[in-house]
Design a protein around this motif. Sequence first.
Motif, PDB file in Angstrom:
ATOM      1  N   GLY A 159       0.814  -1.205   0.000  1.00  0.00           N
ATOM      2  CA  GLY A 159       0.000   0.000   0.000  1.00  0.00           C
ATOM      3  C   GLY A 159       0.848   1.256   0.000  1.00  0.00           C
ATOM      4  N   LEU A 160       1.873   1.305   0.852  1.00  0.00           N
ATOM      5  CA  LEU A 160       2.731   2.487   0.946  1.00  0.00           C
ATOM      6  C   LEU A 160       3.532   2.721  -0.330  1.00  0.00           C
ATOM      7  CD1 LEU A 160       4.021   1.931   4.589  1.00  0.00           C
ATOM      8  CD2 LEU A 160       2.440   3.714   3.833  1.00  0.00           C
ATOM      9  N   TRP A 161       3.811   1.665  -1.070  1.00  0.00           N
ATOM     10  CA  TRP A 161       4.493   1.780  -2.364  1.00  0.00           C
ATOM     11  C   TRP A 161       3.742   2.712  -3.313  1.00  0.00           C
ATOM     12  CZ3 TRP A 161       8.523  -0.246  -5.461  1.00  0.00           C
ATOM     13  CH2 TRP A 161       8.272  -0.402  -6.836  1.00  0.00           C
ATOM     14  N   HIS A 162       2.425   2.822  -3.151  1.00  0.00           N
ATOM     15  CA  HIS A 162       1.582   3.563  -4.096  1.00  0.00           C
ATOM     16  C   HIS A 162       1.339   5.017  -3.703  1.00  0.00           C
ATOM     17  CE1 HIS A 162       0.653  -0.637  -5.179  1.00  0.00           C
ATOM     18  NE2 HIS A 162       0.359  -0.150  -6.358  1.00  0.00           N
ATOM     19  N   ILE A 163       2.019   5.543  -2.682  1.00  0.00           N
ATOM     20  CA  ILE A 163       1.756   6.915  -2.244  1.00  0.00           C
ATOM     21  C   ILE A 163       2.091   7.922  -3.342  1.00  0.00           C
ATOM     22  CG2 ILE A 163       2.504   8.740  -0.669  1.00  0.00           C
ATOM     23  CD1 ILE A 163       2.737   6.650   1.511  1.00  0.00           C
ATOM     24  N   ALA A 164       3.309   7.889  -3.843  1.00  0.00           N
ATOM     25  CA  ALA A 164       3.710   8.866  -4.868  1.00  0.00           C
ATOM     26  C   ALA A 164       2.889   8.728  -6.156  1.00  0.00           C
ATOM     27  CB  ALA A 164       5.203   8.750  -5.158  1.00  0.00           C
ATOM     28  N   PRO A 165       2.640   7.494  -6.648  1.00  0.00           N
ATOM     29  CA  PRO A 165       1.783   7.385  -7.833  1.00  0.00           C
ATOM     30  C   PRO A 165       0.386   7.960  -7.622  1.00  0.00           C
ATOM     31  CG  PRO A 165       3.008   5.357  -7.523  1.00  0.00           C
ATOM     32  CD  PRO A 165       3.257   6.199  -6.308  1.00  0.00           C
ATOM     33  N   ALA A 166      -0.181   7.774  -6.418  1.00  0.00           N
ATOM     34  CA  ALA A 166      -1.503   8.325  -6.142  1.00  0.00           C
ATOM     35  C   ALA A 166      -1.474   9.844  -6.189  1.00  0.00           C
ATOM     36  CB  ALA A 166      -1.999   7.846  -4.786  1.00  0.00           C
ATOM     37  N   ARG A 167      -0.447  10.438  -5.602  1.00  0.00           N
ATOM     38  CA  ARG A 167      -0.324  11.905  -5.626  1.00  0.00           C
ATOM     39  C   ARG A 167      -0.155  12.412  -7.050  1.00  0.00           C
ATOM     40  NH1 ARG A 167       3.783  12.450  -0.437  1.00  0.00           N
ATOM     41  NH2 ARG A 167       2.172  12.474   1.191  1.00  0.00           N
ATOM     42  N   ALA A 168       0.664  11.717  -7.832  1.00  0.00           N
ATOM     43  CA  ALA A 168       0.905  12.148  -9.211  1.00  0.00           C
ATOM     44  C   ALA A 168      -0.364  12.080 -10.052  1.00  0.00           C
ATOM     45  CB  ALA A 168       1.993  11.269  -9.834  1.00  0.00           C
ATOM     46  N   ALA A 169      -1.223  11.097  -9.745  1.00  0.00           N
ATOM     47  CA  ALA A 169      -2.467  10.941 -10.499  1.00  0.00           C
ATOM     48  C   ALA A 169      -3.601  11.799  -9.965  1.00  0.00           C
ATOM     49  CB  ALA A 169      -2.887   9.466 -10.485  1.00  0.00           C
ATOM     50  N   GLY A 170      -3.372  12.466  -8.825  1.00  0.00           N
ATOM     51  CA  GLY A 170      -4.420  13.269  -8.216  1.00  0.00           C
ATOM     52  C   GLY A 170      -5.463  12.451  -7.491  1.00  0.00           C
ATOM     53  N   ASP A 171      -5.110  11.216  -7.109  1.00  0.00           N
ATOM     54  CA  ASP A 171      -6.037  10.343  -6.400  1.00  0.00           C
ATOM     55  C   ASP A 171      -5.944  10.580  -4.890  1.00  0.00           C
ATOM     56  OD1 ASP A 171      -6.751   9.165  -8.808  1.00  0.00           O
ATOM     57  OD2 ASP A 171      -5.288   7.542  -8.606  1.00  0.00           O
ATOM     58  N   SER A 172      -6.965  10.144  -4.182  1.00  0.00           N
ATOM     59  CA  SER A 172      -6.950  10.210  -2.728  1.00  0.00           C
ATOM     60  C   SER A 172      -5.907   9.226  -2.189  1.00  0.00           C
ATOM     61  CB  SER A 172      -8.326   9.839  -2.171  1.00  0.00           C
ATOM     62  OG  SER A 172      -8.249   9.558  -0.789  1.00  0.00           O
ATOM     63  N   VAL A 173      -4.945   9.734  -1.434  1.00  0.00           N
ATOM     64  CA  VAL A 173      -3.905   8.855  -0.886  1.00  0.00           C
ATOM     65  C   VAL A 173      -4.490   7.863   0.125  1.00  0.00           C
ATOM     66  CG1 VAL A 173      -1.782   8.783   0.498  1.00  0.00           C
ATOM     67  CG2 VAL A 173      -2.023  10.455  -1.348  1.00  0.00           C
ATOM     68  N   PRO A 174      -5.344   8.281   1.082  1.00  0.00           N
ATOM     69  CA  PRO A 174      -5.911   7.292   1.997  1.00  0.00           C
ATOM     70  C   PRO A 174      -6.713   6.199   1.293  1.00  0.00           C
ATOM     71  CG  PRO A 174      -6.217   9.487   2.879  1.00  0.00           C
ATOM     72  CD  PRO A 174      -5.719   9.655   1.480  1.00  0.00           C
ATOM     73  N   ALA A 175      -7.513   6.585   0.292  1.00  0.00           N
ATOM     74  CA  ALA A 175      -8.286   5.584  -0.442  1.00  0.00           C
ATOM     75  C   ALA A 175      -7.368   4.640  -1.204  1.00  0.00           C
ATOM     76  CB  ALA A 175      -9.249   6.272  -1.409  1.00  0.00           C
ATOM     77  N   THR A 176      -6.322   5.188  -1.819  1.00  0.00           N
ATOM     78  CA  THR A 176      -5.367   4.349  -2.539  1.00  0.00           C
ATOM     79  C   THR A 176      -4.664   3.392  -1.597  1.00  0.00           C
ATOM     80  OG1 THR A 176      -5.004   6.057  -4.208  1.00  0.00           O
ATOM     81  CG2 THR A 176      -3.296   4.383  -3.974  1.00  0.00           C
ATOM     82  N   LEU A 177      -4.259   3.881  -0.440  1.00  0.00           N
ATOM     83  CA  LEU A 177      -3.614   3.012   0.549  1.00  0.00           C
ATOM     84  C   LEU A 177      -4.531   1.867   0.956  1.00  0.00           C
ATOM     85  CD1 LEU A 177      -1.847   5.591   2.891  1.00  0.00           C
ATOM     86  CD2 LEU A 177      -0.731   3.863   1.500  1.00  0.00           C
ATOM     87  N   ALA A 178      -5.799   2.186   1.198  1.00  0.00           N
ATOM     88  CA  ALA A 178      -6.745   1.152   1.627  1.00  0.00           C
ATOM     89  C   ALA A 178      -6.938   0.097   0.546  1.00  0.00           C
ATOM     90  CB  ALA A 178      -8.080   1.785   1.992  1.00  0.00           C
ATOM     91  N   VAL A 179      -7.131   0.556  -0.688  1.00  0.00           N
ATOM     92  CA  VAL A 179      -7.394  -0.378  -1.788  1.00  0.00           C
ATOM     93  C   VAL A 179      -6.172  -1.237  -2.082  1.00  0.00           C
ATOM     94  CG1 VAL A 179      -7.874  -0.530  -4.259  1.00  0.00           C
ATOM     95  CG2 VAL A 179      -9.215   1.021  -2.817  1.00  0.00           C
TER      96      VAL A 179
END
Length: 215
Positions: free
Chosen positions: A146-166
């Motif tokens: 989940g933590l691996w996806h923090i920067a990609p989520a920010r770059a895509a404009g996605d919600s970081v908490p939602a991305t972490l959960a998914v």
Amino acid sequence: MSAVPVARTVAAVALPLAWNNIVLPRLGLGVRGRTAANAGFATGYTLALRDGPNRCSRAGLRYGLLAAGVVVASYGAALAFPALRRRLGAMSDRRPEVSAVEWVTVHVPIGTVYTEELIFRGCLDPLLDKAFGPRAGALLSAASFGLWHIAPARAAGDSVPATLAVTTAGGLVLGSLRRRAADATAPALLHLALNAGGAISPRLARRIGSAFEER
């Protein structure tokens, strides 16, 4: 913790997170450069830290093809029902700066599936299982995924908490499949079906919808 050295375990967790969230974004690479860099990092990381050999077992193929088949069938069912097809068609096209064919045949299998499955299910999962036991190891590996996806989520404009959960939940599913099959091939095939289907099905949904509208 078992006999696995503490420094090795810490490095195994920290290196991928630092790579994907700090180093790779600062390199300023395009999608092709990121795919090459990710594949190179995953290969070097695994050669340095993996204990066992890479293998493609019958059980891994069997479980992986079964799981991937369920995913493909689910996408097919969604395309068959108008309401679900409209929802798929409304999804944005998230492939960056390359053709859909290149995205699905090169960047998804190499830049995403090869990289993430080699690091997490092929190397980190077994190491953390050995260090902490299967239950704690599964949770730690999934959290790292989940933590691996923090920067990609920010770059895509996605919600970081939602991305972490998914993605953490996805890590638990993929890790469970790896443990069931005793082979990282199984989650790799499932991961490929999920990501490739997610890239292809919205385009198919729009084409099918357009074809029905023209009749």
